[in-house]
Design a protein around this motif. Structure first.
Motif, mmCIF file in Angstrom:
data_model
loop_
_atom_site.group_PDB
_atom_site.id
_atom_site.type_symbol
_atom_site.label_atom_id
_atom_site.label_comp_id
_atom_site.label_asym_id
_atom_site.label_seq_id
_atom_site.Cartn_x
_atom_site.Cartn_y
_atom_site.Cartn_z
ATOM 1 N N MET A 234 0.847 -1.200 0.000
ATOM 2 C CA MET A 234 0.000 0.000 0.000
ATOM 3 C C MET A 234 0.883 1.252 0.000
ATOM 4 S SD MET A 234 -3.105 0.843 2.590
ATOM 5 C CE MET A 234 -4.073 -0.636 2.375
ATOM 6 N N SER A 235 0.620 2.143 -0.928
ATOM 7 C CA SER A 235 1.446 3.347 -1.021
ATOM 8 C C SER A 235 1.104 4.322 0.101
ATOM 9 C CB SER A 235 1.216 4.038 -2.366
ATOM 10 O OG SER A 235 -0.063 4.612 -2.385
ATOM 11 N N ILE A 236 2.030 5.256 0.320
ATOM 12 C CA ILE A 236 1.800 6.261 1.364
ATOM 13 C C ILE A 236 0.580 7.103 1.017
ATOM 14 C CG2 ILE A 236 2.774 8.347 2.429
ATOM 15 C CD1 ILE A 236 5.531 6.960 2.121
ATOM 16 N N GLN A 237 0.474 7.411 -0.283
ATOM 17 C CA GLN A 237 -0.666 8.234 -0.691
ATOM 18 C C GLN A 237 -1.985 7.506 -0.418
ATOM 19 O OE1 GLN A 237 -0.795 9.615 -4.768
ATOM 20 N NE2 GLN A 237 -2.478 10.971 -4.269
ATOM 21 N N HIS A 238 -1.958 6.211 -0.689
ATOM 22 C CA HIS A 238 -3.166 5.428 -0.477
ATOM 23 C C HIS A 238 -3.571 5.442 0.995
ATOM 24 C CE1 HIS A 238 -6.086 2.625 -2.113
ATOM 25 N NE2 HIS A 238 -5.994 1.955 -0.975
ATOM 26 N N LEU A 239 -2.585 5.268 1.860
ATOM 27 C CA LEU A 239 -2.831 5.306 3.307
ATOM 28 C C LEU A 239 -3.387 6.663 3.729
ATOM 29 C CD1 LEU A 239 0.127 3.522 5.103
ATOM 30 C CD2 LEU A 239 -2.309 3.164 5.531
ATOM 31 N N ASN A 240 -2.718 7.683 3.209
ATOM 32 C CA ASN A 240 -3.148 9.060 3.488
ATOM 33 C C ASN A 240 -4.596 9.285 3.094
ATOM 34 O OD1 ASN A 240 -1.831 11.065 4.762
ATOM 35 N ND2 ASN A 240 -0.384 11.436 3.093
ATOM 36 N N ASN A 241 -4.937 8.748 1.917
ATOM 37 C CA ASN A 241 -6.299 8.927 1.408
ATOM 38 C C ASN A 241 -7.326 8.289 2.324
ATOM 39 O OD1 ASN A 241 -5.378 10.366 -0.707
ATOM 40 N ND2 ASN A 241 -5.736 8.772 -2.255
ATOM 41 N N ILE A 242 -6.977 7.139 2.867
ATOM 42 C CA ILE A 242 -7.918 6.469 3.761
ATOM 43 C C ILE A 242 -8.163 7.329 4.998
ATOM 44 C CG2 ILE A 242 -8.219 4.454 5.287
ATOM 45 C CD1 ILE A 242 -6.712 2.849 3.064
ATOM 46 N N ILE A 243 -7.084 7.923 5.498
ATOM 47 C CA ILE A 243 -7.215 8.771 6.687
ATOM 48 C C ILE A 243 -8.008 10.037 6.388
ATOM 49 C CG2 ILE A 243 -5.914 10.105 8.419
ATOM 50 C CD1 ILE A 243 -3.576 8.019 7.801
ATOM 51 N N THR A 244 -7.725 10.673 5.242
ATOM 52 C CA THR A 244 -8.321 11.985 4.965
ATOM 53 C C THR A 244 -9.635 11.907 4.184
ATOM 54 O OG1 THR A 244 -6.975 12.109 2.971
ATOM 55 C CG2 THR A 244 -6.123 13.222 4.939
ATOM 56 N N GLY A 245 -10.000 10.724 3.721
ATOM 57 C CA GLY A 245 -11.224 10.608 2.925
ATOM 58 C C GLY A 245 -11.058 11.092 1.504
ATOM 59 N N LYS A 246 -9.802 11.260 1.090
ATOM 60 C CA LYS A 246 -9.560 11.711 -0.281
ATOM 61 C C LYS A 246 -9.502 10.532 -1.241
ATOM 62 C CE LYS A 246 -6.859 15.794 0.985
ATOM 63 N NZ LYS A 246 -5.553 16.442 0.872
ATOM 64 N N GLN A 247 -9.774 10.798 -2.495
ATOM 65 C CA GLN A 247 -9.513 9.813 -3.532
ATOM 66 C C GLN A 247 -9.341 10.529 -4.864
ATOM 67 O OE1 GLN A 247 -12.786 7.413 -5.062
ATOM 68 N NE2 GLN A 247 -14.226 8.478 -3.735
ATOM 69 N N GLU A 248 -8.989 9.765 -5.891
ATOM 70 C CA GLU A 248 -8.806 10.406 -7.195
ATOM 71 C C GLU A 248 -10.159 10.741 -7.808
ATOM 72 O OE1 GLU A 248 -4.538 9.217 -9.148
ATOM 73 O OE2 GLU A 248 -6.323 8.263 -9.944
ATOM 74 N N TYR A 249 -10.288 11.971 -8.278
ATOM 75 C CA TYR A 249 -11.479 12.389 -9.019
ATOM 76 C C TYR A 249 -11.064 12.892 -10.385
ATOM 77 C CZ TYR A 249 -14.721 11.913 -5.161
ATOM 78 O OH TYR A 249 -15.518 11.401 -4.179
ATOM 79 N N ASN A 250 -11.967 12.687 -11.337
ATOM 80 C CA ASN A 250 -11.716 13.124 -12.700
ATOM 81 C C ASN A 250 -12.755 14.180 -13.052
ATOM 82 O OD1 ASN A 250 -9.771 10.767 -13.727
ATOM 83 N ND2 ASN A 250 -11.350 9.949 -12.372
ATOM 84 N N ILE A 251 -12.280 15.386 -13.279
ATOM 85 C CA ILE A 251 -13.193 16.473 -13.635
ATOM 86 C C ILE A 251 -13.144 16.663 -15.145
ATOM 87 C CG2 ILE A 251 -13.679 18.942 -13.359
ATOM 88 C CD1 ILE A 251 -12.513 18.829 -10.587
ATOM 89 N N THR A 252 -14.310 16.666 -15.763
ATOM 90 C CA THR A 252 -14.400 16.885 -17.205
ATOM 91 C C THR A 252 -15.097 18.211 -17.442
ATOM 92 O OG1 THR A 252 -14.709 14.514 -17.420
ATOM 93 C CG2 THR A 252 -15.142 15.844 -19.385
ATOM 94 N N VAL A 253 -14.472 19.075 -18.221
ATOM 95 C CA VAL A 253 -15.014 20.418 -18.435
ATOM 96 C C VAL A 253 -15.177 20.653 -19.939
ATOM 97 C CG1 VAL A 253 -14.693 22.875 -17.914
ATOM 98 C CG2 VAL A 253 -13.622 21.158 -16.440
ATOM 99 N N TYR A 254 -16.366 21.055 -20.354
ATOM 100 C CA TYR A 254 -16.593 21.467 -21.739
ATOM 101 C C TYR A 254 -16.604 22.985 -21.791
ATOM 102 C CZ TYR A 254 -17.833 16.705 -23.038
ATOM 103 O OH TYR A 254 -17.799 15.362 -23.299
#
Lengths: 579, 206
Positions: free
Chosen positions: B1-21
């Motif tokens: 498990m990467s550090i970022q992944h661990l961090n995300n679990i703690i902070t409730g963050k995850q990758e999001y993809n924003i699409t803008v037209y």
């Protein structure tokens, strides 16, 4: 696309064209938009527009200010008092950068402006030419929209778009940067068409009936409903609709400082001001109401205090034209997005008539406590030095709440907004969001141009007045009639108050010296007077108001008064302090 | 498990993809970028290109944040005059790819590894083979392009570049129909409201 072509074929109107310069096309556009007043300052890169303006003196009243910041604040004052779009001219480079404070102020206070800046020739862009600044990029965060014109043929369409964007939806400042070659270039001008549609731009969301219904259901079941309103009611010209709504439902209503003049101060349902220096009852009872109805306001931190302790017990209904405001600071139960001029009547029709007698009485009880602890002492001191509050109180008596009050920023602003009486909408002009010291004097000049039939009184502190004092020159040259009050406590009072309360009275650089303001005014051929005695107050204010033309009244007030009540930063609104 | 992944679990963050037209407008990239920078939010990946519709541009933005932050950002972006529409999705709601190019010395690679196996295992292909160097290309998720990077690292990797992420939204019906609505003076409800506001849970029931 096919449809569009057909339309062109059916009506092949041949328009008459005029062969004009970009500068002339720009001014023709302003006239077509109903502009009569421009605040500006010429310079090298905007000279072709000023050259065109020479022939338009009869149609467009150009006010020569003393600094571009003064120009844009005047434009803001004009827009706020008249409801029209304020127009400001400035040259490239320093002229344009001097607009930034005003743009930021107009952006955060949703004031419609169209600013025209000159720019170096297109072929010089990016060469660090004389007076070249990257104005588009500097102004992007503080404008609703901006655009650089490098070809004269773009001017009519861009101007129309600028006015449409500035005044529609949630209004805001727009900046158009025009390179010098485009101002000079001649082209076939086919006339000016007002814009009412930009493909990618939705000024207001469509009202959703289900949300209006849900909001009405909540309001009808509420035992302790509370309305808080902001400038959105004024910007949406929904003052009547708003008053009708609260009168039918008998819900107590409190205001943010930009919203104050939407209904008369003395209206029985007007329970006062929200926020850090607001009234006692509205702040405490925010945390006791069961339904909070926010109308055209954005839950600024100066209004909410500590967010995690803000109205947690209440269901929140938020009426706003800007979808980005919904749930931004406070999570809503029902979002009624749309223009409040549309949503308020819809909501009112579904709401029952109610009395809320006991609940209203609660506000009156708190009001009495505040009167005893704070207000009487401030407004009716029996002895000692003059207070800011009694100046405002006397002003109320003399103007009968009919004047436009323009305030600067600081202690006097809070006192003026707390105690000034207003009977008409668009009467309180102040820098609410940005808190720009130096705002009042130029904004008052603009406000008078926007509403010449009304009395305009600016209220400043001794610090703020010195920030834009040069605009006395604008008054001198135009002969405009603005009454200026300086409440002089020989301190930068609000910072001193915080240093007093939170920094152990360590008064760090708040001890400010002032010139002889009356003598400065006299140098600009403006009459004035400085007073410090209670007996002089009423007669001097009267003299000021009855004076023909501008007048400066400096009032020496007590040095170390603090503004109360106060919600200290980081505290909940219910932790408001009376002393 | 990467550090970022661990961090995300703690902070409730995850990758999001924003699409803008958006409209194709000079300065719009800056207007969108400052919405992130003002809030000190890092953009992980940004791709901008013409969309399937003439004159309409598409931004694909990836960031690592909580849903609440992403929702507020999306609303601020959609507020910009020249932005037509904004969507945001989690990685599960999209099909995404990143492309990577690897330049390695041809002699080492020919001597020390079985190029063929390397290519097969990593779904890569050789774009250029010269005497002095070879350029491989692979497309895939971050972990896949990372794997080949790791495999090539010991063999004198000279240069590496990875593209921004591009993503297809699984539930999207495209933008053509919507654009026609935008061009009307009185568009439908769906177009004039934020998509995410519309899909908000049946807001409230007594």
């Amino acid at each position: 696309m096919e449809v569009l072509q057909e339309e062109i074929l059916i009506s092949p109107e041949k328009k008459e064209t005029m062969y004009v310069s970009g500068g002339v096309a720009l001014l023709e556009g302003l006239i077509a938009e109903g502009v009569d007043t421009i605040f500006g300052y010429p310079g090298g890169a905007i000279m072709p527009i000023y050259d065109a303006l020479y022939d338009y003196k009869e149609k467009l009243n150009h006010i020569l200010v003393r600094h571009e910041q003064g120009g844009i604040h005047a434009g803001q004052g004009y827009a706020r008092s008249s409801g029209k779009v304020g127009v400001v001219f400035a040259t490239s480079g320093p002229g344009a950068t001097n607009l930034i404070t005003g743009l930021a102020d107009a952006q955060i206070d949703s004031t419609p402006l169209v600013c025209i800046t000159g720019q170096v020739f297109a072929h010089l862009l990016g060469t660090d030419a004389f007076q070249e600044t990257d104005v588009i990029n500097i102004t992007t965060p503080v404008t609703k929209w901006n655009y650089q014109v490098t070809d004269a043929t773009e001017i009519p369409e861009v101007m129309a778009k600028a006015f449409h964007i500035a005044r529609s939806g949630r209004p805001g400042p727009v900046l158009i940067d025009i390179t010098k070659n485009a101002q000079i270039q001649k082209f076939d001008f086919e006339g000016y068409e007002i814009c009412n549609h930009v493909r990618s731009y939705r000024p207001k969301p469509i009202v959703r009936n289900e949300y209006v219904e849900q909001a009405a259901e909540l309001i009808n079941q509420a035992k302790k409903p509370f309305v808080i309103w902001g400038q959105g009611v004024i910007l949406g010209e929904a003052e009547k609709e708003f008053q009708a709504f609260i009168e039918k439902t008998n819900i107590p209503a409190a205001w943010t400082i930009l919203g104050v003049s939407a209904i008369p101060t003395d209206h029985e349902l007007n329970v006062g001001m929200l926020g850090m220096h607001g009234n006692y009852g509205p702040n405490v009872l925010t945390n006791e109401c069961d339904v909070l109805i926010a109308i055209g306001m954005r839950f600024d931190d100066r209004v909410t205090g500590r967010l995690d302790k803000y109205a947690k017990q209440a269901k929140i209904i938020h009426l706003d034209i800007d979808p980005a405001e919904i749930d931004k600071n406070v999570q809503t139960t029902v979002p009624v997005w749309g223009d409040c001029k549309e949503t308020l009547p819809l909501l009112m029709n579904l709401c029952d008539q109610k009395k809320h007698t006991e609940w209203l009485q609660l506000f009156r009880d708190y009001q009495q406590k505040e009167v005893d602890a704070v207000i009487d002492v401030e407004l009716k001191p029996k002895s000692g030095e003059l207070t800011m509050g009694e100046v405002i109180n006397q002003l109320n008596i003399l103007t009968n709440g009919e004047a436009i009050i323009v305030t600067d920023v600081g202690q006097h602003q809070m006192v003026a907004c707390r105690y000034a009486k207003f009977n008409k909408t668009r009467s309180n002009i102040t820098s609410g969001g940005l808190g720009t010291m130096g705002f009042a004097l130029p904004a008052a000049i603009g406000a008078k141009f926007g509403a010449p039939e009304r009395t305009v009184v600016s209220v400043s502190g001794d610090g703020g007045f010195q920030m834009t004092i040069q605009e006395l020159g604008t008054i001198m040259q135009t002969g405009i009639d603005v009454k200026m009050i300086i409440l002089n406590n020989r301190f930068l009072g609000m910072v001193r108050q915080w240093q007093d309360m939170f920094n152990d009275k360590r008064y760090s650089f708040v001890d400010i010296q002032s010139p002889d303001f009356v003598a400065v005014a006299a140098a600009y051929r403006i009459e004035g007077k400085c007073i410090s005695e209670r007996e002089q107050l009423q007669s001097s204010l009267k003299e000021m108001l009855e004076h023909k033309g501008s007048y400066l009244l400096e009032v020496m007030v007590t040095k170390e008064n603090n503004v109360f009540p106060m919600v200290p930063q980081g505290c909940s609104v219910s932790e408001i302090r009376l002393k | 498990m990467s550090i970022q992944h661990l961090n995300n679990i703690i902070t409730g963050k995850q990758e999001y993809n924003i699409t803008v037209y958006t409209e194709n407008q000079i300065g719009l990239l800056n207007r969108i970028a400052i919405i992130f920078t003002r809030r000190k939010i890092n953009i992980e990946s940004l791709n901008t290109s013409p969309s399937e519709i003439d004159s309409i541009h598409r931004f694909d933005i990836v960031l690592n944040e909580t849903e609440e932050v992403v929702r507020k950002l999306a609303r601020q972006i959609e507020k910009q005059v020249e932005v037509l529409k904004v969507y945001y999705h989690t990685n599960e709601e999209i099909i995404w790819q990143e492309m990577a190019l690897y330049k390695v010395p041809t002699d080492t690679i020919a001597e020390k590894v079985l190029v063929e196996r390397l290519l097969r295992e990593h779904g890569a292909r050789a774009v250029v083979i010269r005497k002095d160097y070879t350029v491989f290309e692979t497309t895939g998720h971050r972990t896949e392009t990372d794997n080949l990077l790791e495999a090539l690292q010991p063999y004198g990797l000279i240069e590496f570049v990875r593209s921004a992420r591009i993503a297809i939204i699984k539930s999207s019906e495209g933008f053509n129909r919507k654009l026609r609505e935008f061009e009307q003076l009185e568009p439908g409800q769906e177009v004039s409201e934020n998509e995410f506001l519309s899909s908000r849970d049946k807001v409230f029931t007594m």
